[in-house]
Enzyme design. Sequence first.
Site, mmCIF file in Angstrom:
data_model
loop_
_atom_site.group_PDB
_atom_site.id
_atom_site.type_symbol
_atom_site.label_atom_id
_atom_site.label_comp_id
_atom_site.label_asym_id
_atom_site.label_seq_id
_atom_site.Cartn_x
_atom_site.Cartn_y
_atom_site.Cartn_z
ATOM 1 N N CYS A 1 0.831 -1.213 0.000
ATOM 2 C CA CYS A 1 0.000 0.000 0.000
ATOM 3 C C CYS A 1 0.867 1.266 0.000
ATOM 4 O O CYS A 1 1.482 1.603 1.010
ATOM 5 C CB CYS A 1 -0.911 -0.040 1.233
ATOM 6 S SG CYS A 1 -1.828 1.465 1.555
ATOM 7 N N CYS B 1 -0.072 3.899 2.572
ATOM 8 C CA CYS B 1 0.344 3.449 3.911
ATOM 9 C C CYS B 1 1.780 3.872 4.186
ATOM 10 O O CYS B 1 2.102 4.337 5.280
ATOM 11 C CB CYS B 1 0.237 1.930 4.029
ATOM 12 S SG CYS B 1 -1.425 1.268 3.863
#
Length: 95
Positions: free
Chosen positions: A31, A34
């Site tokens: 991600c 993230c």
Amino acid sequence: MPVTPIETFDEFQKVINGETPAIIDFWAPWCAPCKLISPLFEKFSNRPENAGLGFYKIDTEANQRVMEEANVRTMPSFMVFKSGKKLGESPSAKT
């Protein structure tokens, strides 16, 4: 307080059922958002005014059971727990 990784479902249960409000970052290695928000979460956890809070992160790829239990649908997701109750959540990083 530094961000503490949660490695197991049992650790997750202990954290969310504690008396200290716990802010949890649900993330995944693949991600990109993230990875971008992680340093900000770390910085936020070290602010003096947040000393009474617990900051944690969970790799959802390594903890599928936790992801399902918390009903995580997007990453990153942030949730706040205290005494077994979810107090709030943000289902993604907003820019």
